[in-house]
Design a protein around this motif. Structure first.
Motif, PDB file in Angstrom:
ATOM      1  N   UNK A   1     103.879   7.832  84.460  1.00 41.77           N
ATOM      2  CA  UNK A   1     103.034   8.993  84.732  1.00 41.77           C
ATOM      3  C   UNK A   1     103.539  10.212  83.970  1.00 41.77           C
ATOM      4  N   UNK A   2     102.598  10.997  83.428  1.00 42.89           N
ATOM      5  CA  UNK A   2     102.913  12.209  82.681  1.00 42.89           C
ATOM      6  C   UNK A   2     102.264  13.412  83.359  1.00 42.89           C
ATOM      7  N   UNK A   3     103.040  14.481  83.478  1.00 43.74           N
ATOM      8  CA  UNK A   3     102.513  15.770  83.916  1.00 43.74           C
ATOM      9  C   UNK A   3     102.530  16.689  82.701  1.00 43.74           C
ATOM     10  N   UNK A   4     101.350  17.039  82.199  1.00 46.51           N
ATOM     11  CA  UNK A   4     101.227  17.870  80.998  1.00 46.51           C
ATOM     12  C   UNK A   4     100.944  19.306  81.434  1.00 46.51           C
ATOM     13  N   UNK A   5     101.900  20.196  81.198  1.00 45.75           N
ATOM     14  CA  UNK A   5     101.847  21.558  81.716  1.00 45.75           C
ATOM     15  C   UNK A   5     101.474  22.506  80.582  1.00 45.75           C
ATOM     16  N   UNK A   6     100.221  22.941  80.570  1.00 49.16           N
ATOM     17  CA  UNK A   6      99.716  23.741  79.448  1.00 49.16           C
ATOM     18  C   UNK A   6      98.894  24.918  79.973  1.00 49.16           C
ATOM     19  N   UNK A   7      99.459  26.143  79.945  1.00 46.37           N
ATOM     20  CA  UNK A   7      98.755  27.305  80.484  1.00 46.37           C
ATOM     21  C   UNK A   7      97.730  27.939  79.545  1.00 46.37           C
ATOM     22  N   UNK A   8      97.755  27.597  78.256  1.00 49.66           N
ATOM     23  CA  UNK A   8      96.889  28.267  77.289  1.00 49.66           C
ATOM     24  C   UNK A   8      95.543  27.551  77.201  1.00 49.66           C
ATOM     25  N   UNK A   9      94.481  28.282  77.503  1.00 54.41           N
ATOM     26  CA  UNK A   9      93.164  27.664  77.660  1.00 54.41           C
ATOM     27  C   UNK A   9      92.695  26.934  76.405  1.00 54.41           C
ATOM     28  N   UNK A  10      92.848  27.538  75.237  1.00 50.54           N
ATOM     29  CA  UNK A  10      92.338  26.898  74.025  1.00 50.54           C
ATOM     30  C   UNK A  10      93.096  25.605  73.729  1.00 50.54           C
ATOM     31  N   UNK A  11      94.403  25.605  73.969  1.00 50.90           N
ATOM     32  CA  UNK A  11      95.183  24.384  73.777  1.00 50.90           C
ATOM     33  C   UNK A  11      94.814  23.341  74.827  1.00 50.90           C
ATOM     34  N   UNK A  12      94.628  23.787  76.050  1.00 52.07           N
ATOM     35  CA  UNK A  12      94.299  22.859  77.134  1.00 52.07           C
ATOM     36  C   UNK A  12      92.941  22.189  76.890  1.00 52.07           C
ATOM     37  N   UNK A  13      92.007  22.929  76.308  1.00 52.17           N
ATOM     38  CA  UNK A  13      90.709  22.339  75.987  1.00 52.17           C
ATOM     39  C   UNK A  13      90.861  21.191  74.996  1.00 52.17           C
TER      40      UNK A  13
END
Length: 254
Positions: free
Chosen positions: A74-86
């Motif tokens: 299992x991976x938890x991908x922690x990305x707060x930046x909206x454009x990157x998260x998209x």
């Protein structure tokens, strides 16, 4: 402009920083760096069960991690930046194996919570956004999230001291009739802070048809400084870390 990954997310919402970088990210990411960091992951996390990836961006290494973890990993991908998260969610939605195995968290690294012990925490291309005081909280939080033997993994930072970096061109890739590269330079802000200026350029043959520039304030973190900070939270050097990789692990329980 100094701040954390969370403030970089705020800047991106204002059209700055990663908002400029995001549309180019995959096509300008240096292939030798991609290969060397993927190889480091192969050596350090193959067969792991649980991994947190902090600042995965568009998912360049999330996809690699999926192939390296055990089948139920299992991976938890922690990305707060909206454009990157998209871009990250779009990439993951096209990978069948990700559906039951990757959870994307929109919080920053200091706010996100993972409710199970981790075999590894991967932090590529992100720790420079944190001040010394913020790093102390970062290390405490994520060292505490590791199971005994679990590893904290990042690349050695460049530069190692606050120094001006003259302009240089980093080659990128090609899409159709266009090719892309990056003109990068850095200026000193103070004794532990530099300001990178990254100009993303689009070429048609030898004709420059577009360029956009983003600025990033980055804290300078030498290997010696990193060693002192990680030792202070009880981590020890990982004996299998390849050159250029900072891998530190939680000692095995006695």
């Amino acid at each position: 402009m100094t701040g954390t990954a969370a403030s970089e997310a705020d800047r991106a919402d204002q059209g700055l920083g990663y908002a400029v970088n995001g549309p180019y990210y995959d096509v300008i990411f240096p292939e030798p760096v991609r290969v060397s960091l993927t190889d480091a992951l192969r050596r350090l996390v193959s067969g792991s069960r649980t991994v947190a990836e902090i600042g995965p961006g568009t998912g360049v290494f999330t996809e690699a991690l999926l192939e390296l973890l055990e089948p139920e990993g299992e991976i938890f991908a922690i990305e707060p930046t909206r454009i990157m998260r998209a871009a990250l969610v779009t990439r993951l939605s096209r990978i069948p194996a990700a559906a039951d195995r990757v959870t994307v968290l929109p919080e920053g690294a200091l706010e996100a919570e993972v409710d199970i012990p981790l075999d590894a925490v991967v932090m590529f291309n992100m720790i420079m956004h944190f001040s010394p005081e913020q790093r102390a909280r970062l290390w405490h939080k994520w060292a505490g999230a590791l199971r005994p033997g679990g590893a904290l993994i990042m690349e050695s930072q460049y530069p190692q001291t606050a120094a001006a970096i003259p302009p240089s061109v980093v080659s990128g890739g090609t899409l159709g009739r266009y090719r892309y590269d990056t003109l990068a330079r850095a200026d000193v802000v103070d004794e532990d802070l530099i300001r990178w200026g990254m100009t993303y350029r689009t070429w048609r043959g030898d004709e420059l048809i577009r360029e956009e520039t983003a600025g990033f304030d980055c804290h300078v973190i030498s290997d010696e400084t990193l060693a002192a900070e990680l030792s202070a939270v009880g981590l020890e050097r990982h004996p299998a870390a390849p050159e250029g990789i900072q891998a530190w692990r939680r000692p095995q329980a006695l």
